[in-house]
Enzyme design. Sequence first.
Site, PDB file in Angstrom:
ATOM      1  N   SER A  26      -9.308   5.945  -4.696  1.00 45.29           N
ATOM      2  CA  SER A  26      -8.868   5.597  -3.428  1.00 45.29           C
ATOM      3  C   SER A  26      -9.945   5.991  -2.257  1.00 45.29           C
ATOM      4  O   SER A  26     -11.357   5.496  -2.209  1.00 45.29           O
ATOM      5  CB  SER A  26      -7.426   6.030  -3.152  1.00 45.29           C
ATOM      6  OG  SER A  26      -6.979   5.578  -1.993  1.00 45.29           O
ATOM      7  N   GLU A  65      -1.742  -2.642  -7.570  1.00 47.35           N
ATOM      8  CA  GLU A  65      -2.046  -1.605  -6.669  1.00 47.35           C
ATOM      9  C   GLU A  65      -1.152  -1.557  -5.537  1.00 47.35           C
ATOM     10  O   GLU A  65      -0.430  -0.483  -5.194  1.00 47.35           O
ATOM     11  CB  GLU A  65      -3.653  -2.053  -5.950  1.00 47.35           C
ATOM     12  CG  GLU A  65      -4.780  -1.835  -6.844  1.00 47.35           C
ATOM     13  CD  GLU A  65      -5.340  -0.570  -6.958  1.00 47.35           C
ATOM     14  OE1 GLU A  65      -4.701   0.501  -6.348  1.00 47.35           O
ATOM     15  OE2 GLU A  65      -6.269  -0.437  -7.782  1.00 47.35           O
ATOM     16  N   HIS A  99      -1.110   1.842  -7.259  1.00 44.40           N
ATOM     17  CA  HIS A  99      -2.322   2.576  -6.951  1.00 44.40           C
ATOM     18  C   HIS A  99      -1.947   4.054  -7.445  1.00 44.40           C
ATOM     19  O   HIS A  99      -1.023   4.705  -7.136  1.00 44.40           O
ATOM     20  CB  HIS A  99      -2.259   2.487  -5.309  1.00 44.40           C
ATOM     21  CG  HIS A  99      -3.317   3.011  -4.662  1.00 44.40           C
ATOM     22  ND1 HIS A  99      -4.884   2.645  -4.817  1.00 44.40           N
ATOM     23  CD2 HIS A  99      -3.715   4.001  -3.740  1.00 44.40           C
ATOM     24  CE1 HIS A  99      -5.679   3.234  -4.156  1.00 44.40           C
ATOM     25  NE2 HIS A  99      -4.845   4.121  -3.235  1.00 44.40           N
TER      26      HIS A  99
END
Length: 565
Positions: free
Chosen positions: A236, A356, A457
Site C-alpha cells: 500500500s 482490492e 487490500h
Amino acid sequence: MFHKTIRGRAWPMAAALSLLLGGVLCAAGPAAAVGDVATATATTAAARGVLSSRDCDAGTTLGRVQGLAQGTTCAYLGVPYAAPPTGARRFLPPAPPARWHGTLQATAAKPGCPQDLSGGGGGSEDCLYTQIWQPRSGGANKPVLVFLHGGADEFGAASEPVFDGSALAARGDAVVVSVDYRLGMLGWTELGGLDRRYAGSGNNGLRDEIAALTFVQRQIRAFGGDPREVTVFGQSAGAVSISALLAGDHPERLFRRAIVESGPGYLVHTRQYADDAAAHLLSVGNITSVAQLDAMSTQQLMELQNKAQQGVSGLADALFFGPAIDGTLIPGPVADRIAAGSARNVDLMVGTTENETDYWALFAPQVLDLPLSAYRSFPTVLAPQKQAMFDQYAADRPGLPPGRVVNAMLTDQIFRVPTLRMAQAQSCWRPTYVYQFDWHVPYVSGLPEAQNLGAMHTEEIPFVLGNLDLAGYPRGAATLAAERPQLTTLSRDMMDAWSGFARDGRPGWPSYTPATRATKIWDVPERVQDGPQEAERAMWNAYSFPSWDLEPWVAAPGEELGVAG
C-alpha cells in the site's frame, strides 16, 4: 486486524484505506557498505542449536547493539537509522544518527511516528528507528528484506505484530528489517511555500525511507546481511514509496530488488496536488509561517491534521498524504521514468489482490452498492466506453450486483492495471514478475454482501510475513481454524517466493512479458495463468495512468467513497 489500529477515526473512509495506501545511465551496482563492521555472534548459537539473548550482539560503526532472542531469530528492536526529527529538525530532512556510548539495548520496540488514533493521537516524534531480525543460522552475506509498512502515509508502525519479521527471517534465512517513517503532515506536507528553507518537506517521509535504506547499506553487515543483496518490499503506502524510489536517479544504489504490493506509481501525487493539499491544510489552521507549526505540540498538529481532513472526499482523504513529483527525488511520473530506464538495474516483482476495494466495505458497506453514475473518477478519455466496460466486467462476473461490478472497475483503475503498466515498462529492461492474490474467505450464500468479501487490500500481508491472523476479516478466524494446513502451506510458499526473489531475483514462476503476461495466482490451489482478466485489462489501453491528482476536496452528500473528481 489491520483496521483495529485506527478504529474510531471521525472520517471512516480514511480509516478504510489506512493501509492503502529519462533514460539515465545507472551505476554498476549498489553502493558498498561503509566502515569495518563486525558481524553478530549468532553463529555460535546455531552450533549449540539454541538461542539466548547473549547470542544477540552486533557491532556496528555507530556502536554495539544488544538484541534479544525471539523464536529462532535475534531481534534488534529500536535501532536508530537517523537523528530524532524533533525540535528545530521537525520539518527538515533526516540527519545521520549519532554514535552512542556503550551498548545500545535494542530489546524493545520504540513508539511509531505520531498519528491520529481514535481522536487521541499516538506515537512519538522521536520515531526514526528500525526493527531487525537475524536468523539463528548466523553467518554473513545473507539476503536482506527491508519492509515499508502501509497506512495511507498517515497510520501504522513497524512494531505492529502483523509486521513482525521473525517468521520470514527464519524461513527465508534472510535478514529482515522494518522501518518507521514520518507520517501525516510531519512527513508529507510541503512547506516550501511558507519558507524556502523547507522546500521539499512534502517528501520528508520518502527522505526518511531513503535514510533507512542508506543505514542498511552501511550497517547491515553487522547483522549478517549483504548490502549488495537488498530487496525493499512494501504494501500500500509503503509500496507507493517504493514506486516513487524506482522513478528516482540510481535506485540501485539503495537496493538491488524491489517488491511492490498494491501500490503502483499511479498513486504518486502530482506537484500541484501536493501543493493544493498543503495549502488546504494550512488554510484550515490559519497557518502563515513554519514558526507557528513549530510552536504547536504534537497533539495540536494531529488535531489540525484531522480537522483539515474532515469532509474531504474519501479517496482524496486516503491519498491526502504521500510522495509527490518534485523534480528532485521524483523527477517525473513513475511510469514514464521506468519506461525510460530509471530502474534498469533493479529486479522487480509487483502484484495486487483480486478485489482490492472490497476492503472499504469493512467500514462502509454501502460502497458495495455504488452505482455506475457515481463513479465520477472514471477517466475522461474513456468516458465513451464507460458503459461497455461495465458490461464487460458484469459479463465476466455473472450474478454479481452492479455495485460489486463497479468496485471491480475501481480495483483495476486504482491498483491492478497501473501495476501491470509498471511491470510492462520494467520488463523492457529486466526480468519482471507479477502476482495476483486471489484467496479469500469462502462465500456463504444468503449473507449480506459486506460479509462476502473477496481478496481485499492488505489480505496478502499475513501470508507474506508468516503471521497468520485473519481475525480482522469477516469469518476469517473460523476459516483459518478450518483450513489451517492449506493456508499454512500457502503462507510458506509465499515466504519462499519473497525470500527466493531476494536471494537471486527469481521467485519461482515465469517472468512477465507483453506477449504472455504470466501471472502467479496465489490461491488454494496455486497456479500460473497467462493474462488473467485480459479482456478487462485491454479496455484500459487508451488511459495513460498519470500521477494522482483527484480533487475536489469536499465530498458531495452520500459520496463517502470519494469517487467524485
